[in-house]
Design an enzyme around this catalytic site. Structure first.
Site, short mmCIF file in Angstrom:
data_model
loop_
_atom_site.label_atom_id
_atom_site.label_comp_id
_atom_site.label_asym_id
_atom_site.label_seq_id
_atom_site.Cartn_x
_atom_site.Cartn_y
_atom_site.Cartn_z
N LYS A 22 0.84 -1.21 0.00
CA LYS A 22 0.00 0.00 0.00
C LYS A 22 0.86 1.26 0.00
O LYS A 22 0.68 2.16 -0.81
CB LYS A 22 -0.91 0.01 1.24
CG LYS A 22 -1.57 1.35 1.51
CD LYS A 22 -2.44 1.35 2.74
CE LYS A 22 -1.78 1.74 4.02
NZ LYS A 22 -1.54 3.18 4.24
N ASN A 23 1.82 1.32 0.92
CA ASN A 23 2.55 2.58 1.09
C ASN A 23 3.54 2.86 -0.03
O ASN A 23 4.09 3.96 -0.10
CB ASN A 23 3.22 2.62 2.47
CG ASN A 23 2.18 2.81 3.57
OD1 ASN A 23 1.04 3.17 3.29
ND2 ASN A 23 2.56 2.55 4.80
N CYS A 116 -5.42 8.02 8.83
CA CYS A 116 -5.77 7.51 10.15
C CYS A 116 -5.50 8.54 11.22
O CYS A 116 -4.50 9.27 11.17
CB CYS A 116 -4.95 6.26 10.47
SG CYS A 116 -5.48 4.83 9.56
N ARG A 121 0.32 14.39 13.06
CA ARG A 121 0.75 14.19 11.68
C ARG A 121 0.87 15.47 10.84
O ARG A 121 0.22 15.61 9.79
CB ARG A 121 -0.16 13.17 10.98
CG ARG A 121 -0.34 11.90 11.78
CD ARG A 121 -1.11 10.85 11.03
NE ARG A 121 -0.30 10.15 10.05
CZ ARG A 121 -0.77 9.21 9.24
NH1 ARG A 121 -2.02 8.87 9.27
NH2 ARG A 121 0.03 8.62 8.38
N ASP A 304 3.76 0.42 12.06
CA ASP A 304 2.53 -0.13 11.47
C ASP A 304 2.25 -1.57 11.93
O ASP A 304 1.16 -2.09 11.69
CB ASP A 304 2.59 -0.06 9.94
CG ASP A 304 2.67 1.37 9.44
OD1 ASP A 304 2.33 2.29 10.20
OD2 ASP A 304 3.10 1.57 8.29
N ARG A 396 -9.12 -0.05 3.71
CA ARG A 396 -8.24 0.89 3.03
C ARG A 396 -6.87 0.27 2.77
O ARG A 396 -6.15 0.71 1.89
CB ARG A 396 -8.02 2.14 3.90
CG ARG A 396 -9.13 3.15 3.83
CD ARG A 396 -8.75 4.41 4.57
NE ARG A 396 -7.32 4.64 4.49
CZ ARG A 396 -6.53 4.95 5.50
NH1 ARG A 396 -7.02 5.10 6.70
NH2 ARG A 396 -5.24 5.13 5.33
N1 EPU Z 1 6.22 14.23 10.92
C1 EPU Z 1 6.34 15.57 11.23
N2 EPU Z 1 6.39 16.47 10.20
C2 EPU Z 1 6.31 16.09 8.91
C3 EPU Z 1 6.20 14.73 8.59
C4 EPU Z 1 6.14 13.81 9.64
O1 EPU Z 1 6.41 15.93 12.39
O2 EPU Z 1 6.35 16.95 8.03
C5 EPU Z 1 6.13 13.25 12.02
C6 EPU Z 1 4.74 12.60 12.02
O3 EPU Z 1 3.83 13.38 12.75
C7 EPU Z 1 5.01 11.27 12.67
C8 EPU Z 1 6.43 10.94 12.20
O4 EPU Z 1 7.00 12.18 11.76
O5 EPU Z 1 5.01 11.41 14.06
C9 EPU Z 1 6.50 9.92 11.09
O6 EPU Z 1 5.86 10.38 9.97
P1 EPU Z 1 6.25 9.97 8.49
O7 EPU Z 1 6.26 11.19 7.68
O8 EPU Z 1 7.45 9.07 8.46
O9 EPU Z 1 5.00 9.10 8.12
P2 EPU Z 1 4.03 9.30 6.92
O10 EPU Z 1 4.78 9.52 5.67
O11 EPU Z 1 2.95 10.26 7.27
C10 EPU Z 1 4.06 6.77 6.24
C11 EPU Z 1 3.02 5.74 6.11
C12 EPU Z 1 2.49 5.35 7.48
C13 EPU Z 1 3.65 4.87 8.33
C14 EPU Z 1 4.77 5.91 8.37
C15 EPU Z 1 5.99 5.44 9.11
C16 EPU Z 1 2.04 6.32 3.99
C17 EPU Z 1 0.90 6.86 3.24
N3 EPU Z 1 1.93 6.26 5.30
O12 EPU Z 1 3.39 7.87 6.86
O13 EPU Z 1 1.60 4.30 7.28
O14 EPU Z 1 3.20 4.64 9.64
O15 EPU Z 1 5.14 6.28 7.04
O16 EPU Z 1 6.51 4.29 8.54
O17 EPU Z 1 3.02 5.88 3.41
C18 EPU Z 1 -0.16 2.83 7.83
O18 EPU Z 1 0.09 2.24 6.76
O19 EPU Z 1 -0.93 2.38 8.71
C19 EPU Z 1 0.50 4.11 8.07
C20 EPU Z 1 0.08 4.96 9.00
#
Ligand code: EPU
Length: 415
Positions: A22-23, A116, A121, A304, A396
């Site tokens: 998915k990601n 979610c 975030r 995750d 999802r």
């Molecule tokens: N963060 C910030 N500022 C930013 C971006 C992130 O503070 O600009 C913080 C977030 O609040 C969080 C942490 O950094 O506390 C990690 O966020 P990251 O950006 O790495 O995660 P993401 O890109 O929003 C993706 C996956 C998530 C997965 C994370 C970590 C997607 C669409 N989502 O999220 O997947 O948990 O990386 O591996 O790729 C899931 O599949 O259930 C899921 C939540």
């Protein structure tokens, strides 16, 4: 609101084949916008997140076709218009249209993404990256207008190795002038998968999968064919199911290296694993030992899989401590596990789980995607019937979950 009903206690045996990640898919689909010809992506999971991205592409005027797991995207006729909130909020990954549209048209207008509810975030690191490339970011309530006369490569250090920010900056920098270096980049396998896709179109990206990524901007991107990597989180979820109630359950079409942290944790708990080149075979052991789990960025234990593994920890002898280091609010599942008979308590970003406790079927709620996965696992081992409400969250992210579990012996249905 859809519900899942599970009759617990049925042994799982046979083979579960893992779908595309998915990601990874949710970044590859918006990345196709950057291409100046048609792209073909194989192994795209048919889940509501990929359908929502398809909807955004179609809204923008791209020609998209999806047959089985193959998606063809032709972005030549796209009109770069604002993406409305009702579609951007369907999922988190809609934010990849920021990097892709900014990279290609030097302008993007869209709303804060959805996803979610597991913490605040923010997307400040994405925006900081765009600004460092030369864009101006205007926020009007929930709406972002990001615009640049030109994008120029530069060195960008990420305060946190964010998956989303790394990919988004990579997308925007692909068509920037000169060279961009992302330092403290995220190293998740999905990032390398996206970089390979862009490189097959003619981008010049090196170092993806390490903490320093170099992107040399190019003017044009051509036709390309690419494949989504297997979903390591889906694989991990079924590996935990196998440990809980499997008998020689084979989890096939995986990259074992991508689930190393889970394999090591399962072994620690007392689970025996037969490893093949692209599969694992797992059976429930006689006894589970308590163990501590701390989430971290790749290659650490993935956040995750934190909620799914809590179900397994309820079956372990003694006290297990789970520490969530990525999100502030990823323990909503524990309330429902406790209603089913678990003994879990939350203290800040840690949870203590004392086991073993027999779980009992109840009506529970999937508050988010991985909480839903945790509760499915709980339902599979509980005495009696478990009803999980709000499973839209679960659907999802897990392709054909009902069929995959039914095929290996579970009694599970979607109502
Ligand atoms: N963060 C910030 N500022 C930013 C971006 C992130 O503070 O600009 C913080 C977030 O609040 C969080 C942490 O950094 O506390 C990690 O966020 P990251 O950006 O790495 O995660 P993401 O890109 O929003 C993706 C996956 C998530 C997965 C994370 C970590 C997607 C669409 N989502 O999220 O997947 O948990 O990386 O591996 O790729 C899931 O599949 O259930 C899921 C939540």
């Amino acid at each position: 609101m859809q519900k899942i009903k599970i009759q617990g206690g049925n042994v799982l045996t046979g083979t579960i084949t893992i779908s595309g990640a998915k990601n990874s898919a949710v970044a590859l689909i918006p990345a196709a916008v950057l291409c100046d010809e048609e792209t073909t992506i194989y192994n795209v999971p048919n889940i509501s997140d990929t359908q929502a991205l398809n909807e955004i592409l179609t809204y923008l005027g791209a020609t998209v076709s999806q047959e089985n797991e193959t998606m063809k995207i032709d972005s030549r006729n796209i009109t770069n218009k604002p993406i409305p909130e009702n579609i951007s909020k369907k999922l988190r990954a809609s934010y990849y249209f920021m990097g892709a549209l900014l990279g290609k048209y030097k302008k993007v207008e869209m709303y804060f993404p959805g996803g979610c509810s597991i913490g605040s975030r923010p997307i400040n690191l994405h925006l900081k990256g765009f600004e460092m490339l030369g864009a101006k970011v205007k926020e009007e309530g929930n709406k972002y207008i990001i615009e640049a006369e030109e994008l120029n490569g530069t060195n960008i250090y990420l305060d946190f190795a964010s998956v989303g920010a790394t990919i988004n900056i990579m997308l925007a920098a692909t068509k920037a002038n000169g060279t961009t270096i992302i330092e403290n980049a995220a190293k998740e396998p999905e990032i390398a998968n996206v970089a390979t896709f862009l490189n097959t179109m003619g981008a010049k990206i090196s170092g993806a999968g390490t903490s320093e990524i170099k992107i040399v901007g190019v003017d044009k991107l051509h036709k390309s064919i690419h494949e989504v990597i297997p979903d390591r989180i889906e694989a991990g979820t079924y590996m935990i199911a196998a440990a809980l109630i499997g008998e020689n359950l084979k989890i096939a079409n995986i990259i074992p290296d991508h689930v190393d942290a889970l394999i090591s944790k399962l072994k620690d708990i007392g689970v025996k694993i037969k490893e093949g080149p692209d599969y694992v075979i797992i059976s429930k052991p006689d006894h589970f030992k308590a163990s501590n789990v701390k989430t971290s960025v790749y290659p650490g234990f993935p956040t995750d899989l934190q909620q799914p593994i809590t179900t397994l920890l309820t079956q372990c002898e003694g006290k297990s401590i789970v520490t969530e280091n990525i999100y502030e609010n990823r323990f909503k599942n524990l309330k429902y596990l406790n209603e089913m008979g678990a003994n879990a308590s939350i203290n800040g970003n840690s949870a203590e789980i004392i086991g073993p406790t027999q779980l009992i079927g109840k009506t529970v709620v999937a508050t988010d995607l991985r909480a839903g996965a945790c509760l499915v696992l709980a339902g599979l081992i509980a005495n009696g019937i478990t009803i999980i409400e709000n499973v839209e969250h679960l659907l999802r992210g897990y392709e054909k979950i009902i069929q995959k579990l039914t095929d290996v012996g579970a009694k599970i249905e979607l109502n």
